[in-house]
Design an enzyme around this catalytic site. Sequence first.
Site, mmCIF file in Angstrom:
data_model
loop_
_atom_site.group_PDB
_atom_site.id
_atom_site.type_symbol
_atom_site.label_atom_id
_atom_site.label_comp_id
_atom_site.label_asym_id
_atom_site.label_seq_id
_atom_site.Cartn_x
_atom_site.Cartn_y
_atom_site.Cartn_z
ATOM 1 N N PRO A 176 9.556 -4.322 -0.248
ATOM 2 C CA PRO A 176 10.668 -3.942 0.632
ATOM 3 C C PRO A 176 10.188 -3.741 2.076
ATOM 4 O O PRO A 176 9.068 -3.274 2.310
ATOM 5 C CB PRO A 176 11.173 -2.628 0.032
ATOM 6 C CG PRO A 176 10.712 -2.660 -1.392
ATOM 7 C CD PRO A 176 9.408 -3.409 -1.388
ATOM 8 N N LEU A 228 5.576 0.565 3.093
ATOM 9 C CA LEU A 228 4.741 -0.011 2.032
ATOM 10 C C LEU A 228 3.773 -1.068 2.552
ATOM 11 O O LEU A 228 3.057 -1.707 1.768
ATOM 12 C CB LEU A 228 5.645 -0.596 0.931
ATOM 13 C CG LEU A 228 6.452 0.479 0.190
ATOM 14 C CD1 LEU A 228 7.534 -0.146 -0.678
ATOM 15 C CD2 LEU A 228 5.521 1.342 -0.675
ATOM 16 N N LYS A 258 0.858 -1.201 0.000
ATOM 17 C CA LYS A 258 0.000 0.000 0.000
ATOM 18 C C LYS A 258 0.881 1.233 0.000
ATOM 19 O O LYS A 258 2.060 1.178 0.377
ATOM 20 C CB LYS A 258 -0.929 0.036 1.222
ATOM 21 C CG LYS A 258 -0.255 0.079 2.606
ATOM 22 C CD LYS A 258 0.156 1.437 3.107
ATOM 23 C CE LYS A 258 0.879 1.359 4.458
ATOM 24 N NZ LYS A 258 1.636 2.551 4.798
ATOM 25 N N ALA A 286 9.748 0.058 4.872
ATOM 26 C CA ALA A 286 9.790 1.053 3.803
ATOM 27 C C ALA A 286 8.497 1.857 3.720
ATOM 28 O O ALA A 286 8.339 2.673 2.827
ATOM 29 C CB ALA A 286 10.056 0.357 2.467
ATOM 30 N N ASP A 306 -2.377 -0.965 10.584
ATOM 31 C CA ASP A 306 -2.449 -0.992 9.117
ATOM 32 C C ASP A 306 -2.927 -2.333 8.567
ATOM 33 O O ASP A 306 -3.007 -2.495 7.350
ATOM 34 C CB ASP A 306 -1.058 -0.709 8.515
ATOM 35 C CG ASP A 306 -0.704 0.766 8.544
ATOM 36 O OD1 ASP A 306 -1.582 1.578 8.916
ATOM 37 O OD2 ASP A 306 0.445 1.096 8.210
ATOM 38 N N GLY A 343 4.066 -4.078 3.813
ATOM 39 C CA GLY A 343 4.240 -5.484 3.434
ATOM 40 C C GLY A 343 3.929 -6.448 4.572
ATOM 41 O O GLY A 343 3.216 -7.441 4.374
ATOM 42 N N GLY A 344 4.431 -6.165 5.756
ATOM 43 C CA GLY A 344 4.165 -7.042 6.907
ATOM 44 C C GLY A 344 2.681 -7.096 7.222
ATOM 45 O O GLY A 344 2.129 -8.157 7.527
ATOM 46 N N SER A 345 2.003 -5.950 7.115
ATOM 47 C CA SER A 345 0.562 -5.895 7.390
ATOM 48 C C SER A 345 -0.214 -6.690 6.340
ATOM 49 O O SER A 345 -1.156 -7.425 6.670
ATOM 50 C CB SER A 345 0.069 -4.442 7.374
ATOM 51 O OG SER A 345 0.697 -3.710 8.396
ATOM 52 N N ALA A 346 0.178 -6.569 5.067
ATOM 53 C CA ALA A 346 -0.512 -7.308 4.002
ATOM 54 C C ALA A 346 -0.294 -8.813 4.184
ATOM 55 O O ALA A 346 -1.225 -9.610 3.992
ATOM 56 C CB ALA A 346 -0.006 -6.854 2.637
#
Length: 302
Positions: free
Chosen positions: A104, A109, A16, A107, A146, A111-114
């Site tokens: 990444p 973005l 995101k 960053a 998030d 990623g861990g939440s997604a």
Amino acid sequence: MDVPRPTTLTLRARAKANLFLRILGTRPDGYHNLATVFQTLDLADTLEFRPAPATDDLQLLSTDPSLPLGPDNLIHKAWRLLLDTCREHIPAPGIICRIDKQIPMQAGLGGGSADAAATLVALNRLWQLDLDSTDLRTLAFTLGSDVPFPLLGATAFGTGRGEQLVSLPPIPQTYLLMAIPPVGVSTKAAFGWWDAAHPTTVELPDPAELRELWETVIHSGDWAQYVHNDFESVICDRVPQIAAVRDALCNRGIPTVMTGSGSTILGICTSYEHAATLAQGWQPVAGERLVITSTLNSSGIQ
Ligand code: C5P
């Protein structure tokens, strides 16, 4: 007749961006109220989930050796949370999860939440738990501010800690040149820096007015002129590499904004060719790497 349990499930967990982020003061619980515009991106991790009847554990395998695979990984926390919540409906908790890590880390973005949101969706299906979207959103919020957004995806306005989400009109597919500095910023530290720079209460904007503004600017097509992130100046004041990357992207004459609590700076391009041309002529200023992605009008988990 019992429906057979699926054996393997592969999901894409998308990054995101925050196209807009205002911090609206501290709360009694120590968190901060936000007004933010979330946007799903094409960039994604791919997660494969497979039952592992020989074990009661989660085994995480990653293409990226720098991804921490222990109990602090949000995939692990999501698996543990479902076990703790629905234990009597889960006859065999053993799971092997393989992750192709493309987003990444540290960053901004998401990623861990997604990945955590994808884990909730996948295990709900594999274990046939029948959790509905409200249940999943509640569990997601337990894992982090998030984590609910990827379950909704596309373009959404977030308030509260970022978990109170309302969909915004879709943004036409837009290409982004992302410049990713080699330094990460901890979200907790970034909020602390913000607090230190804003000790007094100033007049705060009304989140409902900000949401209306975003609906209007998306309809009019000139939303890129309204991108903003309150973290950007406090973080750039403290982390010179991020400031250098931000300035380099700004100097290309395109709208730019930091996402989340950094460190990625987004450059909003007019087309893929525009983004590719900028990337080709790029001279790194602080060891940053470049990734071209686009906005996506879909759920963050597919
Ligand atoms: O919710 P999450 O675990 O992602 O938050 C990480 C940290 O960021 C929290 O411990 C808190 O210090 C800070 N935070 C905040 N206000 C928010 C979201 C996060 O102060 N709305």
